[in-house]
Design an enzyme around this catalytic site. Structure first.
Site, PDB file in Angstrom:
ATOM      1  N   ARG A 107      40.408  74.937  46.170  1.00 22.89           N
ATOM      2  CA  ARG A 107      39.901  76.243  45.730  1.00 22.89           C
ATOM      3  C   ARG A 107      39.340  76.068  44.335  1.00 22.89           C
ATOM      4  O   ARG A 107      39.504  75.027  43.718  1.00 22.89           O
ATOM      5  CB  ARG A 107      40.990  77.301  45.768  1.00 22.89           C
ATOM      6  CG  ARG A 107      42.060  77.124  44.722  1.00 22.89           C
ATOM      7  CD  ARG A 107      42.957  78.343  44.651  1.00 22.89           C
ATOM      8  NE  ARG A 107      44.091  78.057  43.793  1.00 22.89           N
ATOM      9  CZ  ARG A 107      45.110  78.877  43.617  1.00 22.89           C
ATOM     10  NH1 ARG A 107      45.143  80.032  44.250  1.00 22.89           N
ATOM     11  NH2 ARG A 107      46.090  78.559  42.830  1.00 22.89           N
ATOM     12  N   GLU A 128      41.946  84.761  38.657  1.00 20.26           N
ATOM     13  CA  GLU A 128      42.192  83.862  37.532  1.00 20.26           C
ATOM     14  C   GLU A 128      40.927  83.104  37.103  1.00 20.26           C
ATOM     15  O   GLU A 128      40.872  81.861  37.170  1.00 20.26           O
ATOM     16  CB  GLU A 128      43.325  82.883  37.851  1.00 20.26           C
ATOM     17  CG  GLU A 128      44.653  83.583  38.065  1.00 20.26           C
ATOM     18  CD  GLU A 128      45.831  82.622  38.180  1.00 20.26           C
ATOM     19  OE1 GLU A 128      45.606  81.452  38.537  1.00 20.26           O
ATOM     20  OE2 GLU A 128      46.966  83.040  37.910  1.00 20.26           O
ATOM     21  N   GLU A 141      50.951  88.877  38.927  1.00 18.84           N
ATOM     22  CA  GLU A 141      51.707  87.817  39.605  1.00 18.84           C
ATOM     23  C   GLU A 141      52.757  87.240  38.672  1.00 18.84           C
ATOM     24  O   GLU A 141      52.488  87.016  37.485  1.00 18.84           O
ATOM     25  CB  GLU A 141      50.802  86.635  39.963  1.00 18.84           C
ATOM     26  CG  GLU A 141      49.681  86.899  40.903  1.00 18.84           C
ATOM     27  CD  GLU A 141      48.858  85.624  41.096  1.00 18.84           C
ATOM     28  OE1 GLU A 141      49.391  84.517  40.872  1.00 18.84           O
ATOM     29  OE2 GLU A 141      47.685  85.752  41.449  1.00 18.84           O
ATOM     30  N   GLU A 159      50.676  75.446  48.889  1.00 17.00           N
ATOM     31  CA  GLU A 159      51.685  76.237  48.160  1.00 17.00           C
ATOM     32  C   GLU A 159      52.896  76.590  49.011  1.00 17.00           C
ATOM     33  O   GLU A 159      53.596  77.556  48.732  1.00 17.00           O
ATOM     34  CB  GLU A 159      51.017  77.498  47.596  1.00 17.00           C
ATOM     35  CG  GLU A 159      49.943  77.146  46.591  1.00 17.00           C
ATOM     36  CD  GLU A 159      49.381  78.341  45.837  1.00 17.00           C
ATOM     37  OE1 GLU A 159      49.145  79.377  46.475  1.00 17.00           O
ATOM     38  OE2 GLU A 159      49.177  78.224  44.625  1.00 17.00           O
ATOM     39  N   PHE A 162      55.719  75.294  49.176  1.00 14.86           N
ATOM     40  CA  PHE A 162      57.017  75.202  48.510  1.00 14.86           C
ATOM     41  C   PHE A 162      57.146  76.182  47.338  1.00 14.86           C
ATOM     42  O   PHE A 162      58.055  76.077  46.518  1.00 14.86           O
ATOM     43  CB  PHE A 162      57.284  73.767  48.045  1.00 14.86           C
ATOM     44  CG  PHE A 162      57.339  72.796  49.196  1.00 14.86           C
ATOM     45  CD1 PHE A 162      58.179  73.035  50.272  1.00 14.86           C
ATOM     46  CD2 PHE A 162      56.524  71.676  49.217  1.00 14.86           C
ATOM     47  CE1 PHE A 162      58.212  72.158  51.354  1.00 14.86           C
ATOM     48  CE2 PHE A 162      56.554  70.799  50.288  1.00 14.86           C
ATOM     49  CZ  PHE A 162      57.396  71.037  51.366  1.00 14.86           C
ATOM     50  N   HIS A 163      56.205  77.111  47.245  1.00 15.95           N
ATOM     51  CA  HIS A 163      56.276  78.153  46.204  1.00 15.95           C
ATOM     52  C   HIS A 163      57.197  79.259  46.693  1.00 15.95           C
ATOM     53  O   HIS A 163      57.143  79.649  47.861  1.00 15.95           O
ATOM     54  CB  HIS A 163      54.869  78.702  45.968  1.00 15.95           C
ATOM     55  CG  HIS A 163      54.691  79.464  44.696  1.00 15.95           C
ATOM     56  ND1 HIS A 163      55.257  80.699  44.481  1.00 15.95           N
ATOM     57  CD2 HIS A 163      53.998  79.159  43.568  1.00 15.95           C
ATOM     58  CE1 HIS A 163      54.918  81.128  43.263  1.00 15.95           C
ATOM     59  NE2 HIS A 163      54.148  80.199  42.692  1.00 15.95           N
TER      60      HIS A 163
HETATM   61  C1  GLA Z   1      48.205  81.552  40.499  1.00 12.12           C
HETATM   62  C2  GLA Z   1      47.285  82.001  41.605  1.00 12.12           C
HETATM   63  C3  GLA Z   1      47.980  82.239  42.906  1.00 12.12           C
HETATM   64  C4  GLA Z   1      48.990  81.151  43.182  1.00 12.12           C
HETATM   65  C5  GLA Z   1      49.957  81.086  42.037  1.00 12.12           C
HETATM   66  C6  GLA Z   1      51.049  80.060  42.252  1.00 12.12           C
HETATM   67  O1  GLA Z   1      48.720  82.584  39.798  1.00 12.12           O
HETATM   68  O2  GLA Z   1      46.568  83.160  41.261  1.00 12.12           O
HETATM   69  O3  GLA Z   1      47.008  82.279  43.919  1.00 12.12           O
HETATM   70  O4  GLA Z   1      48.335  79.943  43.314  1.00 12.12           O
HETATM   71  O5  GLA Z   1      49.258  80.734  40.871  1.00 12.12           O
HETATM   72  O6  GLA Z   1      51.950  80.006  41.194  1.00 12.12           O
END
Ligand code: GLA
Length: 701
Positions: A136, A175, A331, A379, A381-382
């Site tokens: 991404r 972001e 977030e 992601e 394992f997040h």
């Molecule tokens: C960022 C991104 C999310 C995700 C988180 C993971 O904040 O915006 O899409 O990847 O990190 O911590």
């Protein structure tokens, strides 16, 4: 907050970076109290799962879900062909369940078809590597094809959902600035030349401002001007600084284009999620002027044992960028992230404590990445609100309990944090200071900013961040930890602040260069000469590992000695011009010379700290500066209630909300009287907060 957006000034189509009237007081539509939710990526699951998702969201007290952030290829599977069926069903399902929608524009991941059709739109790194698909991160923000495609998909979404009753907020992109901010493609080259033409008007002006007489870099034709790509040695720092500005501007221009495309079809407020202090490529002061609602993402650094301090610092910058208005924590994580070297899980209670830190510092919404943990992809394992372990897990129980906590804090929404102390932060200065061939590699803008912030935290002092051009008149004390680049105008602003009665504390390596990274005429620190009563004759950085001792002047301690502070990294040979010496070097290259000074100007005082004091040393300077500023730091706390106890106040409607967050291992006690909102109990005189716990007390103001 009522059901309608608060009155706002309509946004005009301002070019990126042009100051726009801030739309003070706007909030996400229909989100009352402190909003609760997170990123929701249901496209990763069969639709049968969605019904369970919304049922569990209701169980947890979730009030919003952020959808569509990574869904470009799903809404536009082929160029110009749109399919909204799944998103229609999703938005309607959330609406039917009373969950409001934060709708993402999916422009952070262009589809595979886009990369195939427009390979020249790929980002090129400083080393000349084009970045491909499969991850991404947007393509070149200067690519006309990208901008056109981004506006097309955004327009289609705005037309379709712009008036949907579930819509609370537009979430543009994701972001900006990560994972790559700088682009060295052909598109960037042409856009950079255009940007420079607009900035400087003529090649002569560019040559003068960049100082191209040095090393024979003079340009005779605009087509000779390139990008500051990898070169044999150090690239012209003025050029690199402008490229940092340009790169940020290009991202902001992409935001502005999407924002205006939405605005044509929808009057629902618009945001994009910032990363305060975690993304060094965006100048948030400029970005803050372009959004309706400021939002932020924050992730703890698991390796930092006091990461609650840097969390607070990010929250304070976010609130400051929002001009004190409520902001949206878009977030953070329920437990571990997946992208650090060692992804430490949060301790029981830490989710709640971290979240309430943000609320204490002005957030009126608490969001997580993400609702349901992903089974596949990078992601998996997040952590998530609904982890792989499901509803039988500790994390889920904490998520549900926290939803109930926020219900008890509904009345806090709309109240404000008021700070009497400001810390200066200028991203452009940090860009400039971070370039190569500085007097010492150990001098770092963030390091000093963090250190002064930490010292203020340890004194329980709540701070705002401010740009050096800001109106500082409401602050009793202003700390400038890292003002390497300081324009003559901004220095004059600081000088006026002191003369009008302010107390200014300036750390070393400040007031050195102008907006083009050229040394100020008159010597180092010359623009601050009136405020500080000195200039710097010569830098005297220290060798790695060397320290210096600094003796405090004035009355000796009880045992007859002068207080000694320790420092390292940096010292200055000062040329005093009226300043009084407060502390002197005992040893090191400037032994006997002034280390800390104080200067009276008009009704105020300018302090200068010429070395890298440790945290105790910074607190000694602050203790003296508080006296000049007429500030009395919080005292009278209970025994054992030390620096790990965070105390922050929000005020509104004649009420004071005192947040006490105990990050330590001992019980804390704080003098306060009122109603504790999380437990519904009454506090009469002393609030006891067990280790790891949080209390929020409402008192009359
Ligand atoms: C960022 C991104 C999310 C995700 C988180 C993971 O904040 O915006 O899409 O990847 O990190 O911590």
């Amino acid at each position: 907050m009522d059901d309608q957006p608060r009155p706002r000034t309509p946004l005009s189509s301002t070019p990126a970076g042009t100051p726009a009237e801030h739309t003070v007081g706007v909030w996400a539509r229909g989100l009352d109290g402190v909003a609760y939710g997170g990123d929701y990526n249901p496209e990763q699951w069969p639709e049968e799962v969605w019904a369970e998702d919304v049922r569990l969201m209701r169980e947890a007290g979730v009030t919003f879900a952020t959808v569509g952030v990574f869904s470009w290829v799903l809404v536009e599977p082929r160029e110009g062909v749109f399919e909204f069926g799944w998103l229609d069903r999703l938005v309607d399902l959330l609406h039917a369940n009373g969950i409001r929608v934060v709708l993402g524009t999916p422009t952070t991941v262009p589809p595979a078809w886009f990369y195939r059709a427009y390979p020249e739109a790929r980002v090129v790194t400083r080393d000349g590597v084009p970045l491909g698909f499969g991850s991404r991160g947007m393509v070149s923000p200067s690519s006309p094809q990208y901008r056109e495609a981004a506006v097309r998909v955004t327009t289609a979404l705005a037309e379709r959902y712009g008036s949907h009753p579930a819509l609370a907020l537009w979430h543009v992109h994701n972001e900006y600035g990560v994972p790559v901010a700088e682009d060295y493609s052909e598109h960037a080259l042409h856009a950079f030349r255009d940007w420079l033409r607009a900035r400087y008007g003529s090649l002569d002006a560019l040559n003068a401002r960049w100082g191209t007489a040095f090393w024979g870099q003079r340009y005779g034709d605009w087509d000779e001007v390139g990008l500051p790509a990898a070169a044999a040695s150090v690239v012209n720092p003025a050029e690199r600084l402008d490229f940092a500005r340009f790169s940020d501007h290009q991202l902001r221009a992409c935001f502005v284009a999407e924002r205006d495309a939405i605005r044509a079809h929808s009057d629902v407020p618009i945001t994009t999620n910032f990363m305060a202090f975690a993304c060094g490529s965006t100048d948030l002061w400029a970005w803050g002027r372009e959004v309706d609602v400021v939002s932020n993402d924050h992730y703890l650094d698991a390796a930092d044992p006091r990461n609650q301090v840097t969390l607070a610092q990010a929250a304070d910058l976010t609130r400051s960028v929002a001009q004190g208005n409520p902001w949206f924590l878009m977030e953070h994580s329920t437990s571990a992230v997946n992208w650090q070297p060692r992804n430490v899980a949060k301790q029981p209670g830490e989710l709640r404590r971290n979240s309430l830190q943000h609320v204490a510092r002005g957030a009126d919404a608490v969001g997580f990445f993400q609702w349901r943990a992903s089974r596949s992809g990078a992601e998996k394992f997040h952590s998530a609100m609904l982890p792989h372990a499901g509803t039988g897990s500790r994390v889920w129980r904490e998520v549900v309990a926290f939803g109930a906590d926020l219900g008890h804090l509904a009345e806090v929404a709309g109240s404000r944090v008021e700070a009497r102390v400001a810390v200066l932060w200028d991203q452009e200065s940090a860009w400039a200071q971070g370039l190569e061939w500085r007097p010492s590699v150990d001098v770092d803008a963030r390091e000093r900013t963090d250190a002064w912030y930490r010292a203020l935290w340890d004194d329980h002092v709540t701070v705002d961040f401010a740009h050096p051009s800001a109106d500082l008149s409401s602050y009793a004390l202003v700390v400038a930890p890292a003002s390497y680049l300081l324009t003559a105008d901004d220095a004059a602003n600081l000088t006026r602040y002191v003369a009008a009665g302010g107390t200014l504390v300036v750390s070393y390596f400040s007031g050195i260069v102008d907006e083009n990274d050229a040394v100020h005429e008159g010597g180092y620190g010359a623009p601050l000469r009136d405020a500080l009563g000195l200039t710097v004759e010569e830098f005297a950085p220290l060798r790695a590992g060397d320290g210096v001792r600094v003796a405090w002047s004035g009355a000796p301690d009880d045992d007859g000695a002068h207080r000694e502070l320790v420092a390292d990294t940096w010292t200055d040979h000062l040329a005093l011009d009226g300043a009084e010496v407060v502390a002197t070097y005992v040893d090191g290259p400037v032994a006997g010379g002034a280390a800390v000074t104080r200067h009276a100007l008009g009704d105020g005082h300018g302090w200068y700290v010429s070395t890298r004091l440790d945290d105790d040393g910074l607190r000694a300077v602050l203790a003296a500066a508080y006296q000049d500023a007429g500030l009395a730091p919080r005292d009278g706390l209970g025994a054992g209630t030390g620096r790990d106890v965070e105390i922050v106040e929000r005020t509104g409607d004649g009420r004071l909300y005192t947040f006490v967050l105990n990050h330590g291992t001992e019980p804390a006690s704080v003098p306060v009287t009122g109603d504790e909102l999380l437990t519904g109990s009454t506090v009469d005189g002393w609030l006891k907060v067990p280790a790891g716990e949080v209390a929020v007390v409402r008192s009359p103001r």
